[in-house]
Structure formats: structure tokens, C-alpha cells
Write a protein that holds these residues in place. Structure first.
Motif, PDB file in Angstrom:
ATOM      1  N   TYR A 149      55.711  65.696  48.137  1.00  0.00           N
ATOM      2  CA  TYR A 149      55.921  65.914  49.564  1.00  0.00           C
ATOM      3  C   TYR A 149      55.358  64.758  50.389  1.00  0.00           C
ATOM      4  O   TYR A 149      54.534  63.958  49.930  1.00  0.00           O
ATOM      5  N   ILE A 150      55.849  64.667  51.622  1.00  0.00           N
ATOM      6  CA  ILE A 150      55.279  63.804  52.656  1.00  0.00           C
ATOM      7  C   ILE A 150      55.148  64.657  53.904  1.00  0.00           C
ATOM      8  O   ILE A 150      56.096  65.335  54.294  1.00  0.00           O
ATOM      9  N   ASP A 151      53.957  64.652  54.530  1.00  0.00           N
ATOM     10  CA  ASP A 151      53.801  65.399  55.773  1.00  0.00           C
ATOM     11  C   ASP A 151      53.613  64.443  56.939  1.00  0.00           C
ATOM     12  O   ASP A 151      53.253  63.275  56.764  1.00  0.00           O
ATOM     13  N   GLN A 152      53.894  64.941  58.146  1.00  0.00           N
ATOM     14  CA  GLN A 152      53.810  64.129  59.353  1.00  0.00           C
ATOM     15  C   GLN A 152      52.976  64.865  60.395  1.00  0.00           C
ATOM     16  O   GLN A 152      53.093  66.088  60.548  1.00  0.00           O
ATOM     17  N   ASN A 153      52.148  64.107  61.096  1.00  0.00           N
ATOM     18  CA  ASN A 153      51.327  64.654  62.162  1.00  0.00           C
ATOM     19  C   ASN A 153      51.656  63.956  63.480  1.00  0.00           C
ATOM     20  O   ASN A 153      51.991  62.772  63.491  1.00  0.00           O
ATOM     21  N   VAL A 154      51.565  64.687  64.568  1.00  0.00           N
ATOM     22  CA  VAL A 154      51.701  64.133  65.906  1.00  0.00           C
ATOM     23  C   VAL A 154      50.439  64.506  66.678  1.00  0.00           C
ATOM     24  O   VAL A 154      50.138  65.698  66.843  1.00  0.00           O
ATOM     25  N   LYS A 155      49.681  63.492  67.102  1.00  0.00           N
ATOM     26  CA  LYS A 155      48.418  63.705  67.808  1.00  0.00           C
ATOM     27  C   LYS A 155      47.485  64.603  66.999  1.00  0.00           C
ATOM     28  O   LYS A 155      46.927  65.584  67.503  1.00  0.00           O
ATOM     29  N   ASN A 156      47.324  64.251  65.716  1.00  0.00           N
ATOM     30  CA  ASN A 156      46.426  64.957  64.793  1.00  0.00           C
ATOM     31  C   ASN A 156      46.796  66.431  64.596  1.00  0.00           C
ATOM     32  O   ASN A 156      45.944  67.250  64.254  1.00  0.00           O
ATOM     33  N   LYS A 157      48.066  66.758  64.778  1.00  0.00           N
ATOM     34  CA  LYS A 157      48.535  68.120  64.581  1.00  0.00           C
ATOM     35  C   LYS A 157      49.795  68.079  63.731  1.00  0.00           C
ATOM     36  O   LYS A 157      50.658  67.224  63.930  1.00  0.00           O
ATOM     37  N   LEU A 158      49.902  69.022  62.789  1.00  0.00           N
ATOM     38  CA  LEU A 158      51.051  69.046  61.885  1.00  0.00           C
ATOM     39  C   LEU A 158      52.355  69.160  62.659  1.00  0.00           C
ATOM     40  O   LEU A 158      52.494  69.989  63.558  1.00  0.00           O
ATOM     41  N   ASP A 159      53.330  68.307  62.298  1.00  0.00           N
ATOM     42  CA  ASP A 159      54.653  68.342  62.902  1.00  0.00           C
ATOM     43  C   ASP A 159      55.718  68.767  61.892  1.00  0.00           C
ATOM     44  O   ASP A 159      56.714  69.381  62.249  1.00  0.00           O
ATOM     45  N   GLY A 160      55.512  68.436  60.617  1.00  0.00           N
ATOM     46  CA  GLY A 160      56.468  68.826  59.591  1.00  0.00           C
ATOM     47  C   GLY A 160      56.067  68.325  58.222  1.00  0.00           C
ATOM     48  O   GLY A 160      55.227  67.430  58.088  1.00  0.00           O
ATOM     49  N   VAL A 161      56.679  68.920  57.202  1.00  0.00           N
ATOM     50  CA  VAL A 161      56.450  68.523  55.802  1.00  0.00           C
ATOM     51  C   VAL A 161      57.799  68.498  55.096  1.00  0.00           C
ATOM     52  O   VAL A 161      58.604  69.422  55.248  1.00  0.00           O
ATOM     53  N   THR A 162      58.065  67.447  54.331  1.00  0.00           N
ATOM     54  CA  THR A 162      59.270  67.362  53.517  1.00  0.00           C
ATOM     55  C   THR A 162      58.890  67.365  52.041  1.00  0.00           C
ATOM     56  O   THR A 162      58.119  66.517  51.600  1.00  0.00           O
ATOM     57  N   PHE A 163      59.391  68.344  51.295  1.00  0.00           N
ATOM     58  CA  PHE A 163      59.199  68.446  49.851  1.00  0.00           C
ATOM     59  C   PHE A 163      60.506  68.037  49.175  1.00  0.00           C
ATOM     60  O   PHE A 163      61.586  68.397  49.648  1.00  0.00           O
ATOM     61  N   TRP A 164      60.424  67.300  48.063  1.00  0.00           N
ATOM     62  CA  TRP A 164      61.642  66.982  47.320  1.00  0.00           C
ATOM     63  C   TRP A 164      61.341  66.863  45.823  1.00  0.00           C
ATOM     64  O   TRP A 164      60.231  66.590  45.402  1.00  0.00           O
ATOM     65  N   PHE A 165      62.391  67.087  45.040  1.00  0.00           N
ATOM     66  CA  PHE A 165      62.302  67.020  43.584  1.00  0.00           C
ATOM     67  C   PHE A 165      62.336  65.561  43.138  1.00  0.00           C
ATOM     68  O   PHE A 165      63.276  64.832  43.450  1.00  0.00           O
ATOM     69  N   ASN A 166      61.289  65.115  42.428  1.00  0.00           N
ATOM     70  CA  ASN A 166      61.220  63.700  42.035  1.00  0.00           C
ATOM     71  C   ASN A 166      60.991  63.514  40.533  1.00  0.00           C
ATOM     72  O   ASN A 166      60.554  62.451  40.106  1.00  0.00           O
ATOM     73  N   ALA A 167      61.304  64.550  39.733  1.00  0.00           N
ATOM     74  CA  ALA A 167      61.078  64.440  38.294  1.00  0.00           C
ATOM     75  C   ALA A 167      62.379  64.268  37.526  1.00  0.00           C
ATOM     76  O   ALA A 167      62.471  64.621  36.361  1.00  0.00           O
ATOM     77  N   GLY A 168      63.395  63.718  38.174  1.00  0.00           N
ATOM     78  CA  GLY A 168      64.673  63.514  37.514  1.00  0.00           C
ATOM     79  C   GLY A 168      65.487  62.459  38.230  1.00  0.00           C
ATOM     80  O   GLY A 168      64.991  61.776  39.130  1.00  0.00           O
ATOM     81  N   ASP A 169      66.754  62.336  37.853  1.00  0.00           N
ATOM     82  CA  ASP A 169      67.590  61.268  38.388  1.00  0.00           C
ATOM     83  C   ASP A 169      68.686  61.787  39.309  1.00  0.00           C
ATOM     84  O   ASP A 169      69.723  61.158  39.471  1.00  0.00           O
ATOM     85  N   ILE A 170      68.473  62.946  39.960  1.00  0.00           N
ATOM     86  CA  ILE A 170      69.441  63.472  40.913  1.00  0.00           C
ATOM     87  C   ILE A 170      69.387  62.636  42.193  1.00  0.00           C
ATOM     88  O   ILE A 170      68.315  62.392  42.735  1.00  0.00           O
ATOM     89  N   ASN A 171      70.544  62.184  42.673  1.00  0.00           N
ATOM     90  CA  ASN A 171      70.600  61.377  43.883  1.00  0.00           C
ATOM     91  C   ASN A 171      71.785  61.816  44.740  1.00  0.00           C
ATOM     92  O   ASN A 171      72.927  61.652  44.335  1.00  0.00           O
ATOM     93  N   PRO A 172      71.540  62.429  45.926  1.00  0.00           N
ATOM     94  CA  PRO A 172      70.218  62.675  46.511  1.00  0.00           C
ATOM     95  C   PRO A 172      69.549  63.885  45.862  1.00  0.00           C
ATOM     96  O   PRO A 172      70.242  64.790  45.386  1.00  0.00           O
TER      97      PRO A 172
END
Length: 262
Positions: A149-172
Motif C-alpha cells: 500500500y501507499i497512503d497519503q496525508n494532507v496537513k498531517n491528516k489521512l486523506d487516502g490509502v491505495t492497496f494493490w497486489f504486487n506478488a505477480g505479473d498482472i498488469n494492471p
């Protein structure tokens, strides 16, 4: 709302949109450079989660058949086959003691693609052995092995989190986006289904397909200062149906604020 506050809101959402676009570009870049291990194929694990590896016997054969079927459907969209996910429990969700039948979404372009309807009883949490936690809004959520995952903060407050599968060769790769929502932007008329769960109202529509990607959004209407949306995007109806109960399980583990709910 004052003009100054309105301008700040515009800047905030513009930054949020740019951040999410950058995250998607990073995901695509990582997938191009990623070299998968364990034989380089994807399987649906016992909990319905994507994982990589070299399973023996029937599990490996079932995974290979699922991938072969997905590739064949991509080459010839008019040729449909009964997927393995359609055969699970003879069209019933017996893992959670729920005998509700599969709903048939006639509006989706999946030629009779069947999927489980969302409800408080839906969701398979088996295999969700990774946990995301953050402190600004006390948000936590469990997710499967093989995801990051990668999370994003705006002014030290959570704005969102993106989780994705990265243990294979699926694209996207399949990914799940958790987003913090401003309550005044909520439009109840944009959702056709809802139910109450642990003091929160869960709003949702049927899954939809666009350019081969199937998506579904669960909107969490809360009694706190923020609402949340959790969105799954995955390639193809077969993959969506195979992963849907795990997605609902991930939503079920979502917690926030002082009164976290299961």
C-alpha cells in the motif's frame, strides 16, 4: 461557506486528485519492473485472496484453469464460459452460514455475470493476515498477503490509502482505494442500496464494468466528522467474482475513530 474556505477546498481536492494519479502511475511503473517469483502465476487462496507460489495438486490445476479461461475470454469477448467462482457452494455462501442466492445483474456487460449481493453477513476474512494502521483518524484495515500500500496525508491528516497486489505479473494489478470523504459532498441519491452496520450506514451500487475493468464502491456513512469510501478495481468478471467475498471481508475489518467497529 466563505470564498476563502471554498478556495481552500478546491486546492485540497485538486491536490488529492493529483496524488491519486501519481499513485496509479507508480503502480503501473512498479508492475513493469517487477519480476515475480514462485512460478509467476496467480491463484485464489482459501480466503479468496490473490497470492503467489507453487501449490501442488488440485489447487495448482484450478489456478491454471482460471487464468486460461480469463485469457480466452479476453481474446473472444463473445465466447463465455462458466468460471470456477460460479460453482462455489452451488451458488450459495455457506462459509458464513448465509444461504442467500447469487444475484444476477442483467445490466452488466458480463453476459449474465453472477455476483454475491453485499450485506452485513457478507465477507470472508480468512487470509487477511496483514494490517494497515494509522494514527490521525485511528484507521485500520486488514488486507491479504502479497499486497502492499501507499497512503497519503494532507496537513498531517489521512486523506487516502491505495492497496494493490504486487506478488505477480498482472498488469494492471487489482487494487483497493480507501478514501476519506467530506460529509457535505455525500449524495444519497447516487446509491440505490444501503443497510445499517454497527451504527454506520453502508451505501453501495451493483458492480460495473468499463474497458474490461470491474469496480465496486462501498460508501461508509458515519457519525464522525468524516465519511469513507472503499473501492475495488480489478480486471475481468471472473477475477471480480473470485475476489468479491475477500473484498467484503476487507471492508468488514475496516475500523476508524474512537468507536472502532468489526
Amino acid at each position: 461557506m466563505t470564498i476563502e474556505k471554498y478556495d481552500k477546498e478546491i486546492v485540497r481536492y485538486a491536490l488529492s486528485i493529483l496524488t491519486h494519479v501519481l499513485i496509479l502511475l507508480i503502480i503501473v511503473f512498479l508492475q513493469k519492473d517487477y519480476s515475480a517469483g514462485g512460478g509467476g502465476f496467480i491463484q485464489v487462496a482459501a480466503g479468496g485472496a490473490f497470492s503467489s507460489g507453487s501449490p501442488a495438486g488440485a489447487a495448482k490445476e484450478k489456478s491454471a484453469k482460471a487464468i486460461k479461461s480469463a485469457k480466452a475470454e479476453a481474446k473472444d469477448p463473445l465466447k463465455t464460459k462458466e468460471s470456477e467462482s460460479d460453482k462455489i457452494d452451488n451458488g450459495k455462501n455457506t462459509k458464513n452460514g448465509n444461504d442467500s442466492k447469487l444475484d444476477n445483474n442483467q445490466n452488466n456487460p458480463g453476459n449474465g455475470a453472477n455476483f454475491y449481493g453485499y450485506s452485513a453477513a457478507a465477507g470472508d476474512t480468512n487470509g487477511l493476515n496483514q494490517t494497515y494502521k494509522e494514527g490521525s483518524l485511528n484507521v485500520s484495515m486488514r488486507y491479504p498477503q502479497g499486497w502492499t500500500y501507499i497512503d497519503q496525508n494532507v496537513k498531517n491528516k489521512l486523506d487516502g490509502v491505495t492497496f494493490w497486489f504486487n506478488a505477480g505479473d498482472i498488469n494492471p494489478p487489482p487494487y483497493i482505494n480507501l478514501e476519506v470523504k467530506e460529509k457535505y459532498l455525500f449524495n444519497e441519491k447516487s446509491f440505490k442500496n444501503h443497510f445499517e452496520m454497527n451504527g454506520n450506514i453502508m451505501y453501495y451500487n451493483d458492480p460495473t464494468e468499463m474497458s474490461g475493468q470491474v469496480s465496486q464502491i462501498i460508501y461508509v456513512r458515519t457519525n464522525s466528522d468524516e465519511d469513507y469510501s472503499i473501492k475495488l478495481i480489478i480486471n475481468g468478471w471472473d477475477a471480480f467474482k473470485a475476489f468479491q467475498q475477500t473484498f467484503y471481508g476487507i471492508v468488514k475489518t475496516f475500523k476508524f475513530g474512537k468507536s472502532w467497529w468489526q
